[in-house]
Design a protein around this motif. Structure first.
Motif, PDB file in Angstrom:
ATOM      1  N   GLY A   1      25.235 -12.014 -16.684  1.00 25.03           N
ATOM      2  CA  GLY A   1      25.526 -13.048 -17.659  1.00 25.03           C
ATOM      3  C   GLY A   1      25.396 -12.526 -19.070  1.00 25.03           C
ATOM      4  N   ALA A   2      25.989 -13.247 -20.004  1.00 22.55           N
ATOM      5  CA  ALA A   2      26.047 -12.789 -21.391  1.00 22.55           C
ATOM      6  C   ALA A   2      24.666 -12.623 -22.013  1.00 22.55           C
ATOM      7  CB  ALA A   2      26.885 -13.771 -22.218  1.00 22.55           C
ATOM      8  N   ALA A   3      23.688 -13.454 -21.603  1.00 23.59           N
ATOM      9  CA  ALA A   3      22.361 -13.422 -22.218  1.00 23.59           C
ATOM     10  C   ALA A   3      21.320 -12.685 -21.382  1.00 23.59           C
ATOM     11  CB  ALA A   3      21.886 -14.852 -22.478  1.00 23.59           C
ATOM     12  N   ILE A   4      21.746 -12.039 -20.306  1.00 26.14           N
ATOM     13  CA  ILE A   4      20.786 -11.468 -19.365  1.00 26.14           C
ATOM     14  C   ILE A   4      19.947 -10.351 -19.979  1.00 26.14           C
ATOM     15  CG2 ILE A   4      22.401  -9.764 -18.415  1.00 26.14           C
ATOM     16  CD1 ILE A   4      19.832 -11.749 -16.363  1.00 26.14           C
ATOM     17  N   ASN A   5      20.525  -9.565 -20.893  1.00 28.20           N
ATOM     18  CA  ASN A   5      19.772  -8.446 -21.468  1.00 28.20           C
ATOM     19  C   ASN A   5      18.576  -8.928 -22.277  1.00 28.20           C
ATOM     20  OD1 ASN A   5      21.168  -5.949 -20.651  1.00 28.20           O
ATOM     21  ND2 ASN A   5      22.911  -6.848 -21.701  1.00 28.20           N
ATOM     22  N   GLY A   6      18.732 -10.072 -22.960  1.00 32.32           N
ATOM     23  CA  GLY A   6      17.613 -10.620 -23.720  1.00 32.32           C
ATOM     24  C   GLY A   6      16.475 -11.034 -22.814  1.00 32.32           C
ATOM     25  N   TYR A   7      16.800 -11.706 -21.718  1.00 30.81           N
ATOM     26  CA  TYR A   7      15.774 -12.100 -20.750  1.00 30.81           C
ATOM     27  C   TYR A   7      15.091 -10.866 -20.170  1.00 30.81           C
ATOM     28  CZ  TYR A   7      16.830 -17.124 -20.423  1.00 30.81           C
ATOM     29  OH  TYR A   7      16.967 -18.451 -20.681  1.00 30.81           O
ATOM     30  N   TYR A   8      15.884  -9.868 -19.814  1.00 28.43           N
ATOM     31  CA  TYR A   8      15.317  -8.671 -19.180  1.00 28.43           C
ATOM     32  C   TYR A   8      14.426  -7.907 -20.156  1.00 28.43           C
ATOM     33  CZ  TYR A   8      14.977  -4.512 -16.282  1.00 28.43           C
ATOM     34  OH  TYR A   8      14.501  -3.467 -15.527  1.00 28.43           O
ATOM     35  N   HIS A   9      14.843  -7.843 -21.410  1.00 31.93           N
ATOM     36  CA  HIS A   9      14.026  -7.164 -22.423  1.00 31.93           C
ATOM     37  C   HIS A   9      12.659  -7.833 -22.528  1.00 31.93           C
ATOM     38  CE1 HIS A   9      12.856  -5.179 -26.152  1.00 31.93           C
ATOM     39  NE2 HIS A   9      12.575  -6.370 -26.646  1.00 31.93           N
ATOM     40  N   TYR A  10      12.647  -9.159 -22.540  1.00 35.15           N
ATOM     41  CA  TYR A  10      11.376  -9.872 -22.635  1.00 35.15           C
ATOM     42  C   TYR A  10      10.548  -9.671 -21.371  1.00 35.15           C
ATOM     43  CZ  TYR A  10       8.084 -13.578 -23.794  1.00 35.15           C
ATOM     44  OH  TYR A  10       6.946 -14.276 -24.068  1.00 35.15           O
ATOM     45  N   PHE A  11      11.207  -9.679 -20.221  1.00 35.58           N
ATOM     46  CA  PHE A  11      10.494  -9.461 -18.959  1.00 35.58           C
ATOM     47  C   PHE A  11       9.808  -8.099 -18.950  1.00 35.58           C
ATOM     48  CE2 PHE A  11      10.420  -7.728 -14.639  1.00 35.58           C
ATOM     49  CZ  PHE A  11       9.726  -8.725 -13.965  1.00 35.58           C
ATOM     50  N   GLN A  12      10.450  -7.091 -19.511  1.00 33.91           N
ATOM     51  CA  GLN A  12       9.906  -5.729 -19.481  1.00 33.91           C
ATOM     52  C   GLN A  12       8.612  -5.571 -20.270  1.00 33.91           C
ATOM     53  OE1 GLN A  12      13.692  -3.668 -20.605  1.00 33.91           O
ATOM     54  NE2 GLN A  12      13.159  -2.336 -18.900  1.00 33.91           N
ATOM     55  N   LEU A  13       8.257  -6.552 -21.088  1.00 33.58           N
ATOM     56  CA  LEU A  13       6.989  -6.491 -21.795  1.00 33.58           C
ATOM     57  C   LEU A  13       5.818  -6.465 -20.819  1.00 33.58           C
ATOM     58  CD1 LEU A  13       7.662  -9.082 -24.663  1.00 33.58           C
ATOM     59  CD2 LEU A  13       7.687  -6.589 -24.838  1.00 33.58           C
ATOM     60  N   SER A  14       6.047  -6.933 -19.594  1.00 36.90           N
ATOM     61  CA  SER A  14       4.985  -6.932 -18.578  1.00 36.90           C
ATOM     62  C   SER A  14       4.687  -5.529 -18.070  1.00 36.90           C
ATOM     63  CB  SER A  14       5.391  -7.818 -17.400  1.00 36.90           C
ATOM     64  OG  SER A  14       6.508  -7.259 -16.720  1.00 36.90           O
ATOM     65  N   GLU A  15       5.578  -4.572 -18.327  1.00 33.84           N
ATOM     66  CA  GLU A  15       5.409  -3.161 -17.976  1.00 33.84           C
ATOM     67  C   GLU A  15       5.457  -2.895 -16.477  1.00 33.84           C
ATOM     68  OE1 GLU A  15       1.853  -1.845 -19.908  1.00 33.84           O
ATOM     69  OE2 GLU A  15       2.680  -2.084 -21.923  1.00 33.84           O
ATOM     70  N   SER A  16       5.821  -3.880 -15.669  1.00 38.19           N
ATOM     71  CA  SER A  16       5.979  -3.670 -14.232  1.00 38.19           C
ATOM     72  C   SER A  16       7.149  -4.519 -13.752  1.00 38.19           C
ATOM     73  CB  SER A  16       4.721  -4.072 -13.472  1.00 38.19           C
ATOM     74  OG  SER A  16       4.965  -4.065 -12.067  1.00 38.19           O
ATOM     75  N   PRO A  17       8.006  -3.965 -12.885  1.00 41.47           N
ATOM     76  CA  PRO A  17       9.111  -4.768 -12.363  1.00 41.47           C
ATOM     77  C   PRO A  17       8.673  -5.772 -11.314  1.00 41.47           C
ATOM     78  CG  PRO A  17       9.110  -2.620 -11.323  1.00 41.47           C
ATOM     79  CD  PRO A  17       8.026  -2.584 -12.364  1.00 41.47           C
ATOM     80  N   VAL A  18       7.428  -5.625 -10.818  1.00 40.35           N
ATOM     81  CA  VAL A  18       6.926  -6.486  -9.747  1.00 40.35           C
ATOM     82  C   VAL A  18       5.924  -7.478 -10.312  1.00 40.35           C
ATOM     83  CG1 VAL A  18       5.725  -6.545  -7.528  1.00 40.35           C
ATOM     84  CG2 VAL A  18       7.267  -4.643  -8.070  1.00 40.35           C
ATOM     85  N   ILE A  19       6.068  -8.743  -9.945  1.00 40.35           N
ATOM     86  CA  ILE A  19       5.197  -9.794 -10.450  1.00 40.35           C
ATOM     87  C   ILE A  19       4.728 -10.685  -9.308  1.00 40.35           C
ATOM     88  CG2 ILE A  19       6.076  -9.921 -12.813  1.00 40.35           C
ATOM     89  CD1 ILE A  19       7.968 -12.162 -11.845  1.00 40.35           C
ATOM     90  N   ALA A  20       3.540 -11.232  -9.462  1.00 41.38           N
ATOM     91  CA  ALA A  20       3.049 -12.276  -8.563  1.00 41.38           C
ATOM     92  C   ALA A  20       3.518 -13.606  -9.141  1.00 41.38           C
ATOM     93  CB  ALA A  20       1.536 -12.224  -8.472  1.00 41.38           C
TER      94      ALA A  20
END
Length: 291
Positions: A110-129
């Motif tokens: 989607g057009a806005a997916i990179n923004g969401y992913y950038h913010y998600f990466q602040l967690s420093e791990s691709p795996v989350i509980a």
């Protein structure tokens, strides 16, 4: 130039599901959209090994154990955990040989997916509980049902569900720390301090000394907690204050710049334009009624 590459062993049970979608051009430019979605109950030997796929993947473990290798690290995948990755990067995921992996998943874009992913990466791990695993699993099940049979409402409804799913991932990765957590309380204190003293000259060294912690630790934890570096948070607060003054007062721009702690008016104008896309005077004019 790198090219799409994939190797896989499609070892899954007969009741597993894999659906491929073909989003409309409107969906591609306006929505979050599904590219593939499914549910896999794996058999021994299942794995996927790929890179350079222009897609993002969210997968939630329902039961069993899986393993994800991403950006040089391996992660163990357990029930009610999810991973969210950019499939342009190399990834390898597989089932445990004995505790067979069962998971539900979606390839999305989607057009806005990179923004969401950038913010998600602040967690420093691709795996989350997941904080709300039942909600997230239900969202993926709804996506599968929506794509079994296309209707005029499939794409907008899918976009809404994907937005909720992405928000759940962000919240689980970067949401508030448990009550009483020292880091959370300290970072909240830093935020309140910046808000109260935004019109004063503040530096990372000053903050670290005031809160008696390492400036490197402060910068890392603050960005994890607030989503912004301390200086960016301070600038954002100053710009918000300036917007209010420009909109509801007749104070000169130089006076407002001084009041928000940026006495160099040229620097203030540049900061304001970088953050808002317009100059302070143009912003003020846009809120004034026509003469």
């Amino acid at each position: 130039m790198a090219y799409y590459r994939e190797q896989a062993a499609h070892n899954w049970t007969k009741d597993s599901i894999r659906l491929i979608a073909t989003p409309s051009q409107f969906a591609r430019t306006s929505f979050f959209y599904v590219e593939e979605a499914g549910y896999f109950r794996t058999l021994p030997g299942y794995f996927t090994d790929r890179e350079q796929l222009n897609s993002f993947l969210i997968a939630i473990t329902l039961s069993g154990t899986g393993y994800l290798t991403f950006k040089g690290k391996q992660y163990k995948l357990k029930a009610d955990e999810a991973f969210f990755i950019n499939c342009m990067d190399y990834q390898h995921y597989e089932t445990d040989s004995k505790d067979l992996w069962e998971f539900i998943w979606v390839h999305l874009n989607g057009a806005a997916i990179n923004g969401y992913y950038h913010y998600f990466q602040l967690s420093e791990s691709p795996v989350i509980a997941l904080k709300n695993p039942d909600t997230a699993k239900s969202a993926l099940q709804q996506l599968i049902e929506l794509h079994r049979e296309f209707t005029p409402y499939s794409e907008p409804l899918s976009s809404k569900i994907l937005t909720d799913l992405l928000t759940e991932c962000l919240y689980s990765a970067n949401g508030p720390q448990p009550a009483g957590d020292y880091v959370s309380e300290t970072m909240t204190g830093v935020m309140r301090y910046l808000e109260r003293n935004f019109n004063k000259p503040l530096s990372l060294d000053h903050l670290a000394k005031h809160f008696n912690i390492s400036k490197y630790h402060l910068a890392r934890e603050f960005k994890k907690y607030a989503g912004l570096a301390p200086n960016e948070f301070l600038i954002s607060y100053r710009i918000t204050y300036a917007k209010n003054a420009l909109k509801y007062s007749n104070k000169p721009v130089a006076v407002i710049a001084e009041q928000v702690g940026v006495p160099n008016v040229s620097h203030f104008i540049n900061l304001f334009k970088q953050r808002t896309g317009t100059t302070p005077l143009a912003y003020r004019k846009s809120w004034q009624p026509p003469k």
